[in-house]
Scaffold this motif. Structure first.
Motif, PDB file in Angstrom:
ATOM      1  N   VAL A 151      46.321  41.773  32.890  1.00  0.00           N
ATOM      2  CA  VAL A 151      46.721  43.181  32.947  1.00  0.00           C
ATOM      3  C   VAL A 151      45.497  44.080  32.846  1.00  0.00           C
ATOM      4  O   VAL A 151      45.351  45.056  33.598  1.00  0.00           O
ATOM      5  CB  VAL A 151      47.726  43.507  31.821  1.00  0.00           C
ATOM      6  CG1 VAL A 151      47.958  45.019  31.729  1.00  0.00           C
ATOM      7  CG2 VAL A 151      49.046  42.794  32.061  1.00  0.00           C
ATOM      8  N   LEU A 152      44.571  43.755  31.918  1.00  0.00           N
ATOM      9  CA  LEU A 152      43.363  44.553  31.755  1.00  0.00           C
ATOM     10  C   LEU A 152      42.555  44.572  33.052  1.00  0.00           C
ATOM     11  O   LEU A 152      42.094  45.633  33.498  1.00  0.00           O
ATOM     12  CB  LEU A 152      42.516  43.990  30.617  1.00  0.00           C
ATOM     13  CG  LEU A 152      41.184  44.705  30.349  1.00  0.00           C
ATOM     14  CD1 LEU A 152      41.410  46.162  29.965  1.00  0.00           C
ATOM     15  CD2 LEU A 152      40.394  43.986  29.253  1.00  0.00           C
ATOM     16  N   ALA A 153      42.385  43.408  33.668  1.00  0.00           N
ATOM     17  CA  ALA A 153      41.631  43.331  34.918  1.00  0.00           C
ATOM     18  C   ALA A 153      42.325  44.136  36.018  1.00  0.00           C
ATOM     19  O   ALA A 153      41.669  44.847  36.789  1.00  0.00           O
ATOM     20  CB  ALA A 153      41.476  41.872  35.347  1.00  0.00           C
ATOM     21  N   ALA A 154      43.648  44.042  36.088  1.00  0.00           N
ATOM     22  CA  ALA A 154      44.388  44.777  37.112  1.00  0.00           C
ATOM     23  C   ALA A 154      44.231  46.279  36.935  1.00  0.00           C
ATOM     24  O   ALA A 154      44.094  47.023  37.913  1.00  0.00           O
ATOM     25  CB  ALA A 154      45.865  44.386  37.065  1.00  0.00           C
ATOM     26  N   LEU A 155      44.229  46.742  35.682  1.00  0.00           N
ATOM     27  CA  LEU A 155      44.039  48.164  35.417  1.00  0.00           C
ATOM     28  C   LEU A 155      42.682  48.640  35.913  1.00  0.00           C
ATOM     29  O   LEU A 155      42.516  49.814  36.277  1.00  0.00           O
ATOM     30  CB  LEU A 155      44.180  48.446  33.918  1.00  0.00           C
ATOM     31  CG  LEU A 155      45.587  48.378  33.332  1.00  0.00           C
ATOM     32  CD1 LEU A 155      45.527  48.479  31.816  1.00  0.00           C
ATOM     33  CD2 LEU A 155      46.467  49.478  33.915  1.00  0.00           C
ATOM     34  N   ARG A 156      41.695  47.759  35.919  1.00  0.00           N
ATOM     35  CA  ARG A 156      40.343  48.114  36.349  1.00  0.00           C
ATOM     36  C   ARG A 156      40.084  47.743  37.809  1.00  0.00           C
ATOM     37  O   ARG A 156      38.957  47.843  38.291  1.00  0.00           O
ATOM     38  CB  ARG A 156      39.307  47.425  35.451  1.00  0.00           C
ATOM     39  CG  ARG A 156      39.455  47.725  33.969  1.00  0.00           C
ATOM     40  CD  ARG A 156      39.499  49.207  33.694  1.00  0.00           C
ATOM     41  NE  ARG A 156      39.528  49.505  32.263  1.00  0.00           N
ATOM     42  CZ  ARG A 156      40.240  50.475  31.717  1.00  0.00           C
ATOM     43  NH1 ARG A 156      41.002  51.245  32.492  1.00  0.00           N
ATOM     44  NH2 ARG A 156      40.205  50.695  30.419  1.00  0.00           N
ATOM     45  N   SER A 160      40.821  38.856  37.282  1.00  0.00           N
ATOM     46  CA  SER A 160      40.807  38.362  35.912  1.00  0.00           C
ATOM     47  C   SER A 160      39.745  37.277  35.756  1.00  0.00           C
ATOM     48  O   SER A 160      39.600  36.419  36.637  1.00  0.00           O
ATOM     49  CB  SER A 160      42.166  37.785  35.531  1.00  0.00           C
ATOM     50  OG  SER A 160      42.097  37.124  34.277  1.00  0.00           O
ATOM     51  N   PRO A 161      38.984  37.279  34.658  1.00  0.00           N
ATOM     52  CA  PRO A 161      38.020  36.201  34.439  1.00  0.00           C
ATOM     53  C   PRO A 161      38.646  34.813  34.518  1.00  0.00           C
ATOM     54  O   PRO A 161      37.988  33.860  34.929  1.00  0.00           O
ATOM     55  CB  PRO A 161      37.498  36.496  33.020  1.00  0.00           C
ATOM     56  CG  PRO A 161      37.611  37.991  32.914  1.00  0.00           C
ATOM     57  CD  PRO A 161      38.888  38.329  33.628  1.00  0.00           C
ATOM     58  N   ALA A 162      39.921  34.704  34.143  1.00  0.00           N
ATOM     59  CA  ALA A 162      40.585  33.406  34.224  1.00  0.00           C
ATOM     60  C   ALA A 162      40.661  32.891  35.651  1.00  0.00           C
ATOM     61  O   ALA A 162      40.760  31.685  35.886  1.00  0.00           O
ATOM     62  CB  ALA A 162      41.986  33.502  33.633  1.00  0.00           C
ATOM     63  N   GLN A 163      40.582  33.807  36.630  1.00  0.00           N
ATOM     64  CA  GLN A 163      40.631  33.438  38.043  1.00  0.00           C
ATOM     65  C   GLN A 163      39.265  33.534  38.717  1.00  0.00           C
ATOM     66  O   GLN A 163      39.170  33.415  39.942  1.00  0.00           O
ATOM     67  CB  GLN A 163      41.618  34.366  38.776  1.00  0.00           C
ATOM     68  CG  GLN A 163      43.016  34.368  38.207  1.00  0.00           C
ATOM     69  CD  GLN A 163      43.679  33.006  38.291  1.00  0.00           C
ATOM     70  OE1 GLN A 163      43.486  32.284  39.262  1.00  0.00           O
ATOM     71  NE2 GLN A 163      44.443  32.642  37.274  1.00  0.00           N
ATOM     72  N   ASP A 164      38.215  33.731  37.926  1.00  0.00           N
ATOM     73  CA  ASP A 164      36.873  33.931  38.480  1.00  0.00           C
ATOM     74  C   ASP A 164      36.226  32.591  38.810  1.00  0.00           C
ATOM     75  O   ASP A 164      35.637  31.933  37.957  1.00  0.00           O
ATOM     76  CB  ASP A 164      36.018  34.704  37.471  1.00  0.00           C
ATOM     77  CG  ASP A 164      34.663  35.089  38.040  1.00  0.00           C
ATOM     78  OD1 ASP A 164      34.354  34.692  39.185  1.00  0.00           O
ATOM     79  OD2 ASP A 164      33.908  35.796  37.340  1.00  0.00           O
ATOM     80  N   ALA A 165      36.342  32.185  40.070  1.00  0.00           N
ATOM     81  CA  ALA A 165      35.814  30.894  40.500  1.00  0.00           C
ATOM     82  C   ALA A 165      34.310  30.905  40.711  1.00  0.00           C
ATOM     83  O   ALA A 165      33.726  29.879  41.069  1.00  0.00           O
ATOM     84  CB  ALA A 165      36.505  30.454  41.790  1.00  0.00           C
ATOM     85  N   SER A 166      33.649  32.045  40.474  1.00  0.00           N
ATOM     86  CA  SER A 166      32.201  32.126  40.680  1.00  0.00           C
ATOM     87  C   SER A 166      31.412  31.682  39.463  1.00  0.00           C
ATOM     88  O   SER A 166      30.184  31.621  39.515  1.00  0.00           O
ATOM     89  CB  SER A 166      31.800  33.563  41.028  1.00  0.00           C
ATOM     90  OG  SER A 166      31.910  34.420  39.890  1.00  0.00           O
ATOM     91  N   THR A 167      32.083  31.385  38.364  1.00  0.00           N
ATOM     92  CA  THR A 167      31.386  31.063  37.125  1.00  0.00           C
ATOM     93  C   THR A 167      31.956  29.804  36.496  1.00  0.00           C
ATOM     94  O   THR A 167      33.017  29.299  36.901  1.00  0.00           O
ATOM     95  CB  THR A 167      31.481  32.247  36.142  1.00  0.00           C
ATOM     96  OG1 THR A 167      30.525  32.060  35.086  1.00  0.00           O
ATOM     97  CG2 THR A 167      32.885  32.368  35.534  1.00  0.00           C
ATOM     98  N   TRP A 240      32.406  45.477  35.288  1.00  0.00           N
ATOM     99  CA  TRP A 240      33.619  46.060  34.710  1.00  0.00           C
ATOM    100  C   TRP A 240      33.915  45.456  33.342  1.00  0.00           C
ATOM    101  O   TRP A 240      34.346  46.164  32.418  1.00  0.00           O
ATOM    102  CB  TRP A 240      34.823  45.864  35.649  1.00  0.00           C
ATOM    103  CG  TRP A 240      35.418  44.480  35.615  1.00  0.00           C
ATOM    104  CD1 TRP A 240      35.102  43.427  36.409  1.00  0.00           C
ATOM    105  CD2 TRP A 240      36.448  44.007  34.715  1.00  0.00           C
ATOM    106  NE1 TRP A 240      35.841  42.323  36.078  1.00  0.00           N
ATOM    107  CE2 TRP A 240      36.687  42.652  35.043  1.00  0.00           C
ATOM    108  CE3 TRP A 240      37.162  44.586  33.679  1.00  0.00           C
ATOM    109  CZ2 TRP A 240      37.630  41.868  34.377  1.00  0.00           C
ATOM    110  CZ3 TRP A 240      38.105  43.818  33.002  1.00  0.00           C
ATOM    111  CH2 TRP A 240      38.338  42.473  33.346  1.00  0.00           C
ATOM    112  N   LEU A 241      33.652  44.159  33.194  1.00  0.00           N
ATOM    113  CA  LEU A 241      33.904  43.491  31.925  1.00  0.00           C
ATOM    114  C   LEU A 241      32.885  43.927  30.871  1.00  0.00           C
ATOM    115  O   LEU A 241      33.226  44.098  29.690  1.00  0.00           O
ATOM    116  CB  LEU A 241      33.876  41.981  32.115  1.00  0.00           C
ATOM    117  CG  LEU A 241      34.263  41.120  30.905  1.00  0.00           C
ATOM    118  CD1 LEU A 241      35.619  41.532  30.343  1.00  0.00           C
ATOM    119  CD2 LEU A 241      34.266  39.644  31.294  1.00  0.00           C
ATOM    120  N   ALA A 242      31.635  44.125  31.299  1.00  0.00           N
ATOM    121  CA  ALA A 242      30.614  44.634  30.378  1.00  0.00           C
ATOM    122  C   ALA A 242      31.015  46.008  29.852  1.00  0.00           C
ATOM    123  O   ALA A 242      30.866  46.302  28.658  1.00  0.00           O
ATOM    124  CB  ALA A 242      29.259  44.700  31.067  1.00  0.00           C
TER     125      ALA A 242
END
Length: 376
Positions: A151-156, A160-167, A240-242
Motif C-alpha cells: 500500500v505504501l509503495a502504491a501511494l508513492r 513494492s520492495p517485496a516485488q523488486d527483482a533488481s535486488t 522513494w524508499l529513502a
C-alpha cells in the motif's frame, strides 16, 4: 552468489561469487566477507547471536572496554562482526553448527524485513505511520507486512520492495522476506514495524545501523534462508524508499548533513589520492582541489581497518565527482577511475561494495552540477 549455490567442498573456485545454501557456514561467512559485509556467529539452529561469555554477562559490563572484542572473540553479537578471514575460520571452522549474521551498519546495508505473522490489526495510525487512514476505508484483507508495504509503495507510485527483482531478496522460514539494499553511505537506523516507536509500516522491520540480518544460506531449526530469483547483489536504495525512511525518522540527525557534499577548505592530500586526482585529469584548478579534498578523506580511511565512516566518505566523494562531471569539469570515466583508485587504497579487496557506492553517488551527483567558481 549464483542462482544455484554450491558447496565449496566440491569446487573451491566457485567461492569467489557463490555462497552455499546447504554447505558449511564458514563458506557462507567467507562469501559475505568478500562482499564487504562483516559477519558474526549465530547460535546453533537459531537466528540470534551466540551468547556472551560469563564475564560479558556480568551486570554493568562495559562493551566498549571489553577484552573479548580486542581478543577477537564473538561476544556482543554484531559488535564483534569481522571481515577477517582468519578469524572467520577460527569461529566457524570448528563450529559448523553456527549460523551467520551480517552486521548491517558496517556493511552499509538497509534490509527491509517483511513479516507475514497472523496478528490482529493495530490502530489505523500505526499501519502506515504518518499517513492518515480514514475510518471510511475498508481494511478487509489487510493482514501482514506484504500488504502494508504494498500500500505504501502504491501511494508513492512505486513498486513494492517485496516485488523488486533488481535486488537481493531472501525468503525466511516463517514466510517473510528480507529485501537487501545498499545504504548509500547514510547512517540509516533500525526499527520494528510492529512496535510503538519508529516504524516504516506495520509488520515491516528495518535492519541498518545498530542491527544485523541473517545471511542467505543460513539454516535454523525453522528452516533455511533462501535467496529468491537470480539477483545476488543489493541494489541502491530506491529514492522513494529513502524519502520514506527519512520521513519516518530512520536517518540519524547528526549524519544527515554529512551525507551531502561538502568542502571544508585545504587539507593534506595522501599520495594515493593525489595520484587519483592526476589520473582524473590534472591537479590544478578549483575543481581538482575540490575533488582532491574528498578523495583525501577516502584515502585517509586506510589508517583505520574498519569504520572511519568510509562508506559515507566514499559516497560524498562520488556525489561531488558526479557534480563536477555534470558541470563539464571531469569525464565520468575519469571520475570513476579516480574514485576506485582511492577506494581500493583504503579498502583493498572490497571492489564490489565500493563500486556500488561509487555508482550510486555518481548517479545522484550527476543530477546536481557543481560550480567550481562558486561555493561547492
Amino acid at each position: 552468489m549464483a542462482a544455484e549455490l554450491r558447496d565449496s567442498r566440491s569446487d573451491p573456485a566457485q567461492c569467489t561469487r557463490t555462497a552455499p545454501v546447504a554447505a558449511l557456514p564458514v563458506t557462507t561467512a567467507m562469501w559475505c566477507a568478500r562482499q564487504g559485509w562483516p559477519v558474526h556467529p549465530l547460535a546453533a539452529g537459531r537466528k540470534t547471536p551466540v551468547g556472551n561469555c560469563d564475564a560479558c554477562r556480568a551486570p554493568g559490563h562495559d562493551r566498549t572496554a571489553c577484552d573479548c572484542l580486542r581478543a577477537g572473540r564473538w561476544c556482543h553479537g554484531f559488535h564483534a562482526a569481522t571481515l577477517d578471514a582468519d578469524r572467520i575460520g577460527q569461529w566457524w571452522g570448528p563450529r559448523p553448527d553456527l549460523g551467520v549474521g551480517v552486521a548491517t551498519g558496517p556493511a552499509d546495508l538497509v534490509v527491509v524485513d517483511v513479516d507475514a505473522h497472523g496478528r490482529e490489526l493495530p490502530g489505523r495510525d500505526r499501519l502506515l505511520p504518518g499517513i492518515g487512514i480514514s475510518a471510511g476505508i475498508d481494511l478487509t484483507g489487510l493482514a501482514n507486512g506484504f500488504h502494508t508495504l504494498g500500500v505504501l509503495a502504491a501511494l508513492r507510485g512505486a513498486t513494492s520492495p517485496a516485488q523488486d527483482a533488481s535486488t537481493l531478496r531472501v525468503r525466511t522460514p516463517s514466510g517473510g522476506l528480507h529485501v537487501w539494499y545498499q545504504g548509500g553511505g547514510r547512517r540509516w537506523q533500525c526499527s520494528t514495524g510492529s512496535g510503538a516507536g519508529r516504524a516504516l509500516a506495520w509488520q515491516v522491520d528495518v535492519r541498518a545501523h545498530g542491527g544485523y540480518i541473517v545471511a542467505p544460506g543460513t539454516v535454523t531449526r525453522a528452516g533455511a534462508y533462501r535467496a529468491v530469483g537470480s539477483v545476488r547483489e543489493p541494489a541502491p536504495l530506491p529514492d522513494w524508499l529513502a524519502r520514506e525512511l527519512e520521513r519516518t525518522g530512520h536517518l540519524a540527525p547528526e549524519t544527515a548533513a554529512a551525507a551531502a557534499p561538502a568542502f571544508a577548505g585545504p587539507r593534506p592530500v595522501p599520495p594515493r589520492a593525489r595520484q587519483a586526482v592526476l589520473a582524473a585529469g590534472g591537479g590544478e584548478g578549483v575543481a581538482q582541489r575540490v575533488l582532491a579534498g574528498v578523495l583525501a578523506e577516502v584515502a585517509a580511511c586506510a589508517t583505520v581497518p574498519e569504520g572511519a565512516a568510509f562508506s559515507e566518505k566514499l559516497n560524498r566523494a562520488a556525489y561531488t565527482a558526479g557534480g563536477l562531471v555534470a558541470s563539464g569539469h571531469l569525464t565520468e570515466a575519469a571520475a570513476t577511475r579516480a574514485l576506485r583508485e582511492a577506494a581500493e587504497g583504503a579498502r583493498p579487496g572490497q571492489g564490489s561494495r565500493c563500486g556500488a557506492i561509487i555508482r550510486g553517488g555518481l548517479r545522484a551527483g550527476l543530477a546536481r552540477p557543481l560550480s567550481p567558481g562558486g561555493r561547492v
